[in-house]
Design a protein around this motif. Structure first.
Motif, mmCIF file in Angstrom:
data_model
loop_
_atom_site.group_PDB
_atom_site.id
_atom_site.type_symbol
_atom_site.label_atom_id
_atom_site.label_comp_id
_atom_site.label_asym_id
_atom_site.label_seq_id
_atom_site.Cartn_x
_atom_site.Cartn_y
_atom_site.Cartn_z
ATOM 1 N N VAL A 1 -4.262 -15.741 8.631
ATOM 2 C CA VAL A 1 -5.617 -14.814 8.617
ATOM 3 C C VAL A 1 -6.374 -16.169 9.016
ATOM 4 N N GLU A 2 -7.325 -16.029 10.000
ATOM 5 C CA GLU A 2 -8.166 -16.954 10.491
ATOM 6 C C GLU A 2 -9.672 -16.477 10.247
ATOM 7 N N GLN A 3 -10.592 -17.534 9.802
ATOM 8 C CA GLN A 3 -12.077 -17.649 9.622
ATOM 9 C C GLN A 3 -12.443 -17.965 10.954
ATOM 10 N N ILE A 4 -13.317 -16.995 11.710
ATOM 11 C CA ILE A 4 -13.824 -17.392 12.933
ATOM 12 C C ILE A 4 -15.543 -17.356 12.708
ATOM 13 N N GLU A 5 -15.950 -18.231 13.533
ATOM 14 C CA GLU A 5 -17.501 -18.364 13.664
ATOM 15 C C GLU A 5 -17.751 -18.431 15.119
ATOM 16 N N LEU A 6 -18.748 -17.747 15.691
ATOM 17 C CA LEU A 6 -19.493 -18.035 16.824
ATOM 18 C C LEU A 6 -20.814 -19.055 16.803
ATOM 19 N N VAL A 7 -20.768 -20.428 16.968
ATOM 20 C CA VAL A 7 -21.684 -21.279 16.865
ATOM 21 C C VAL A 7 -22.395 -21.357 18.216
ATOM 22 N N ALA A 8 -23.693 -21.772 18.070
ATOM 23 C CA ALA A 8 -24.503 -21.969 19.338
ATOM 24 C C ALA A 8 -24.038 -23.443 19.898
ATOM 25 N N GLY A 9 -24.042 -23.278 21.162
ATOM 26 C CA GLY A 9 -23.902 -24.725 21.867
ATOM 27 C C GLY A 9 -22.362 -24.979 22.305
ATOM 28 N N ARG A 10 -22.241 -25.881 22.967
ATOM 29 C CA ARG A 10 -20.727 -26.559 23.293
ATOM 30 C C ARG A 10 -20.403 -27.687 22.933
ATOM 31 N N TRP B 1 -16.429 -13.991 10.719
ATOM 32 C CA TRP B 1 -15.454 -12.708 10.394
ATOM 33 C C TRP B 1 -14.130 -13.321 10.300
ATOM 34 N N THR B 2 -13.206 -12.650 9.986
ATOM 35 C CA THR B 2 -11.760 -12.895 9.619
ATOM 36 C C THR B 2 -11.013 -11.932 10.729
ATOM 37 N N GLU B 3 -9.771 -12.585 11.307
ATOM 38 C CA GLU B 3 -9.058 -11.837 11.928
ATOM 39 C C GLU B 3 -7.527 -12.247 11.575
ATOM 40 N N VAL B 4 -6.562 -11.260 11.494
ATOM 41 C CA VAL B 4 -5.089 -11.274 11.399
ATOM 42 C C VAL B 4 -4.433 -11.736 12.879
ATOM 43 N N GLN B 5 -3.973 -13.042 12.782
ATOM 44 C CA GLN B 5 -3.324 -13.399 13.773
ATOM 45 C C GLN B 5 -1.825 -12.659 14.298
ATOM 46 N N ARG B 6 -1.454 -13.136 15.687
ATOM 47 C CA ARG B 6 -0.226 -12.527 15.960
ATOM 48 C C ARG B 6 1.004 -12.852 14.822
ATOM 49 N N ASP B 7 0.935 -13.973 14.412
ATOM 50 C CA ASP B 7 2.028 -14.691 13.255
ATOM 51 C C ASP B 7 1.463 -14.133 11.692
ATOM 52 N N TYR C 1 -12.311 -21.572 15.103
ATOM 53 C CA TYR C 1 -11.388 -20.892 14.263
ATOM 54 C C TYR C 1 -11.056 -21.792 13.151
ATOM 55 N N THR C 2 -10.618 -21.542 11.924
ATOM 56 C CA THR C 2 -10.418 -22.245 11.024
ATOM 57 C C THR C 2 -9.174 -21.623 10.257
ATOM 58 N N SER C 3 -7.914 -22.496 10.305
ATOM 59 C CA SER C 3 -6.822 -21.543 9.690
ATOM 60 C C SER C 3 -6.813 -21.943 8.271
ATOM 61 N N THR C 4 -5.780 -21.217 7.355
ATOM 62 C CA THR C 4 -5.557 -21.501 5.987
ATOM 63 C C THR C 4 -5.273 -22.835 5.556
ATOM 64 N N ASP C 5 -4.353 -23.498 6.621
ATOM 65 C CA ASP C 5 -4.292 -25.001 6.302
ATOM 66 C C ASP C 5 -5.349 -25.996 7.057
ATOM 67 N N LYS C 6 -6.707 -25.489 7.041
ATOM 68 C CA LYS C 6 -7.553 -26.150 7.742
ATOM 69 C C LYS C 6 -7.636 -26.667 8.907
#
Length: 120
Positions: A111-120, A102-108, A35-40
């Motif tokens: 808007v967050e940028q979300i990415e599913l990346v391989a591995g842990r 993708w992006t998602e509007v949070q509870r507050d 998750y990456t927020s607008t404040d990075k």
């Protein structure tokens, strides 16, 4: 607190393509939601098959957190250990594959940028 909201969202959105017919979340147990927020601020969420999650963050006030998640029909609900009296956050599950962004509007309402990346 904002990190905890992001993590809850991460788990609510963490629906994978159905690699295993009985567990649509199977691909998430070996991969990472970023998750990456607008404040990075960046939070990395690690869901586990046992219904728990852990996370790390670049936010110095909340560098790590954990909680629980559960699948309830077509919904994914999560809680945070940092806010045990708060109601679970439930959202409709949507499928994503490794590499999806993708992006998602949070509870507050942020808007967050979300990415599913391989591995842990």
């Amino acid at each position: 607190m904002k990190l905890l909201s992001r993590i809850s969202v991460a788990l609510l959105l963490s629906t994978a393509c159905a690699y295993a017919a009985d567990d649509p979340f199977a691909s998430y147990y070996t991969n990472t939601l970023v998750y990456t927020s607008t404040d990075k601020t960046v939070a990395k969420v690690f869901p586990s098959k046992d219904g728990t999650w852990t996370a790390t963050s670049t936010d110095p006030k909340n560098p790590a957190s954990h909680g629980n998640w559960a699948r309830l029909g077509g919904w994914l609900c999560s809680t945070s250990a940092a806010t045990p009296k708060e109601r679970p956050w439930c959202r409709k599950a949507e499928g994503h594959a490794v590499g999806d962004k993708w992006t998602e509007v949070q509870r507050d309402k942020s808007v967050e940028q979300i990415e599913l990346v391989a591995g842990r």
